[in-house]
Design a protein around this motif. Structure first.
Motif, PDB file in Angstrom:
ATOM      1  N   ALA A   1       0.833  -1.054  -0.213  1.00 20.37           N
ATOM      2  CA  ALA A   1      -0.147  -0.263   0.297  1.00 20.37           C
ATOM      3  C   ALA A   1       0.548   1.446  -0.401  1.00 20.37           C
ATOM      4  N   VAL A   2       1.780   1.297   0.553  1.00 21.11           N
ATOM      5  CA  VAL A   2       2.768   2.610   0.771  1.00 21.11           C
ATOM      6  C   VAL A   2       3.830   2.718  -0.545  1.00 21.11           C
ATOM      7  N   ILE A   3       3.621   1.200  -1.165  1.00 23.76           N
ATOM      8  CA  ILE A   3       4.612   1.526  -2.851  1.00 23.76           C
ATOM      9  C   ILE A   3       2.951   2.135  -3.681  1.00 23.76           C
ATOM     10  N   VAL A   4       1.624   2.028  -3.483  1.00 27.02           N
ATOM     11  CA  VAL A   4       1.146   2.415  -4.075  1.00 27.02           C
ATOM     12  C   VAL A   4       0.417   3.959  -4.481  1.00 27.02           C
ATOM     13  N   LEU A   5       0.560   4.251  -2.625  1.00 28.66           N
ATOM     14  CA  LEU A   5       0.679   5.442  -1.735  1.00 28.66           C
ATOM     15  C   LEU A   5       1.864   6.486  -2.437  1.00 28.66           C
TER      16      LEU A   5
ATOM     17  N   GLY B   1      -0.920  17.060 -18.489  1.00 24.36           N
ATOM     18  CA  GLY B   1      -0.832  17.025 -16.827  1.00 24.36           C
ATOM     19  C   GLY B   1      -2.273  17.037 -16.082  1.00 24.36           C
ATOM     20  N   ILE B   2      -3.456  17.239 -16.054  1.00 32.84           N
ATOM     21  CA  ILE B   2      -4.266  17.194 -15.813  1.00 32.84           C
ATOM     22  C   ILE B   2      -5.236  16.436 -15.783  1.00 32.84           C
ATOM     23  N   LEU B   3      -4.859  15.484 -16.700  1.00 37.18           N
ATOM     24  CA  LEU B   3      -5.630  14.070 -16.597  1.00 37.18           C
ATOM     25  C   LEU B   3      -4.321  12.830 -15.923  1.00 37.18           C
ATOM     26  N   GLY B   4      -3.247  12.958 -15.772  1.00 39.90           N
ATOM     27  CA  GLY B   4      -2.486  12.652 -14.716  1.00 39.90           C
ATOM     28  C   GLY B   4      -2.720  13.227 -13.493  1.00 39.90           C
ATOM     29  N   ALA B   5      -2.952  14.142 -12.890  1.00 38.52           N
ATOM     30  CA  ALA B   5      -3.118  15.260 -11.891  1.00 38.52           C
ATOM     31  C   ALA B   5      -4.505  14.115 -11.276  1.00 38.52           C
TER      32      ALA B   5
ATOM     33  N   THR C   1       4.630  10.099  -6.524  1.00 37.24           N
ATOM     34  CA  THR C   1       5.341  10.625  -7.546  1.00 37.24           C
ATOM     35  C   THR C   1       4.831  11.001  -8.756  1.00 37.24           C
ATOM     36  N   SER C   2       3.179  10.559  -9.597  1.00 33.98           N
ATOM     37  CA  SER C   2       2.963  10.644 -10.281  1.00 33.98           C
ATOM     38  C   SER C   2       2.072  12.175 -10.341  1.00 33.98           C
ATOM     39  N   LEU C   3       1.107  12.272  -9.155  1.00 35.04           N
ATOM     40  CA  LEU C   3       0.787  14.113  -9.041  1.00 35.04           C
ATOM     41  C   LEU C   3       1.880  14.569  -9.013  1.00 35.04           C
ATOM     42  N   ILE C   4       3.171  14.759  -8.590  1.00 38.26           N
ATOM     43  CA  ILE C   4       4.470  16.026  -8.496  1.00 38.26           C
ATOM     44  C   ILE C   4       4.803  15.687 -10.176  1.00 38.26           C
ATOM     45  N   GLU C   5       4.731  15.094 -10.687  1.00 35.17           N
ATOM     46  CA  GLU C   5       5.099  15.200 -12.418  1.00 35.17           C
ATOM     47  C   GLU C   5       3.566  15.383 -12.962  1.00 35.17           C
TER      48      GLU C   5
END
Length: 367
Positions: free
Chosen positions: A85-89, A178-182, A94-98
């Motif tokens: 779960a921590v890995i997923v989190l 970026g929007i979809l990724g966020a 990371t994905s949100l930042i990018e």
């Protein structure tokens, strides 16, 4: 095949699928001289980590009990689920930042036929793998498998979103990457927190469901000689091991030998049908027309009629000691147990003059 073996087999399928997908990507990347595809292949190998963690956790949880851990090591499964779960989190953060970076600094995508084929194959493979592993996790009550399957599904969703946003960019010149990724990253973070909550709650000691509690009470109440089931408590030491206790009402005319036989039958039933090591306590119901029975009727009826009391049980009276005790389960609106007990004793004392009254506050440990 037992539960642990099925979890390990499912995890091996996850490892093999990720390795094969990584091999496919690496081969295509080398033939196409694409560093990006080769690096994506390496990423697939890291995706197998959650399956490896599940296997290690399941193997460790099968260790036999020892002196320091008399109830076994079943709870190690919960630690495995927490790690995944921590890995997923972490992946979601990371994905949100990018993604936020891409919102402020969008880049035009560049896809070839080769990369599109690789992406489509990866999406389909991850969707199939994720659904299979997650479904098996739900069937086997394995938080680690559920988290591992969800991890694969999120990989597929992120890749699909990237592909969709690239198509929109190429067709209409609008960058939604970026929007979809966020948005997807926020969903992943939320899911990661929920995945984390389940095993953490199990380690902290979550309550059993009301339906399961009612099922246990109904089964025990079905034994001849049982006239009430109370104080059900269950402790979870892994998905396969539960330790518990409950009390039953029996008539005071039963002999110790008959009570012994009754409690033995109940404990055997709990082990055979639910794998619960159950301790059974006994409350005696006073029978006949004597002082104990009269006091029992008077006190129990008075307390049962109280607006803040959900249940009354466990009546005990000693003529020799002039002592009376009874258990009550208060309503959730009652927050000060000490004040509530003092109030009840004040109400009961006039009914039983000359007798020491003891009120024991119990709580409902199921939902």
């Amino acid at each position: 095949m037992d539960r642990s073996s099925q979890i390990i087999r499912t995890s091996w399928i996850g490892i093999i699928a990720n390795v094969l997908l990584a091999g496919f990507k690496a081969a295509v990347g080398i033939l196409a001289s694409s560093v990006a595809i080769v690096m994506d292949a390496v990423n697939n190998l890291s995706d197998a980590l959650s399956s490896v963690i599940t296997i290690v956790g399941t193997k460790l949880s099968q260790r036999p009990p020892d002196r320091k851990h008399p109830f076994g090591f079943g709870r190690i499964e919960y630690f495995s689920a927490i790690i995944i779960a921590v890995i997923v989190l972490s992946a979601g953060v990371t994905s949100l930042i990018e993604s936020v970076k891409k919102i402020f600094d969008p880049t035009a995508p560049s896809y070839t036929t080769t990369t599109l084929v690789v992406i489509v194959v990866a999406i389909v493979a991850k969707l199939i793998l994720g659904q299979y592993v997650k479904r098996k996790g739900e069937q086997l009550r394995s938080d680690a498998l559920i988290a591992s399957g969800s991890d694969a599904l999120f990989d597929a969703v992120i890749t699909l979103a990237t592909l969709v946003s690239a198509g929109i960019m190429l067709l209409w010149g609008v960058s939604l990457d970026g929007i979809l990724g966020a948005l997807i990253s926020i969903v992943i973070i939320k899911a990661g927190i929920e995945m984390l909550a389940s095993p953490v709650n199990e380690l902290l000691g979550t309550s059993i469901t009301a339906d399961f509690a009612k099922q246990i009470q109904k089964e025990v109440a079905g034994f001849e000689g049982v006239h009430g089931v109370f104080d059900l408590i269950l402790h979870n030491y892994g998905p396969d091991v539960k330790i518990g206790s409950l009390h039953i009402n029996v008539y005071d005319t039963m002999s110790a030998h008959e009570i012994h036989g009754l409690t033995r039958r109940i404990t055997m039933h709990m082990v055979e049908h639910h794998n619960i090591v159950m301790t059974v306590g006994v409350y005696a119901i006073a029978t006949g027309d004597n002082r104990c029975a009269q006091l029992q009727s008077k006190v129990m009826q008075t307390l049962a009629a109280h607006k803040d009391i959900v249940q009354v049980h466990g009546f005990y009276y000693s003529e020799k000691e002039k002592f009376l005790s009874v258990d009550v389960v208060p309503d959730v609106a009652v927050h000060d147990d000490a004040a509530f007990v003092s109030q009840l004793i004040g109400e009961i004392h006039p009914l039983v003059p000359g007798i020491q009254v003891n009120i024991v506050v119990d709580h409902n440990y199921s939902e």
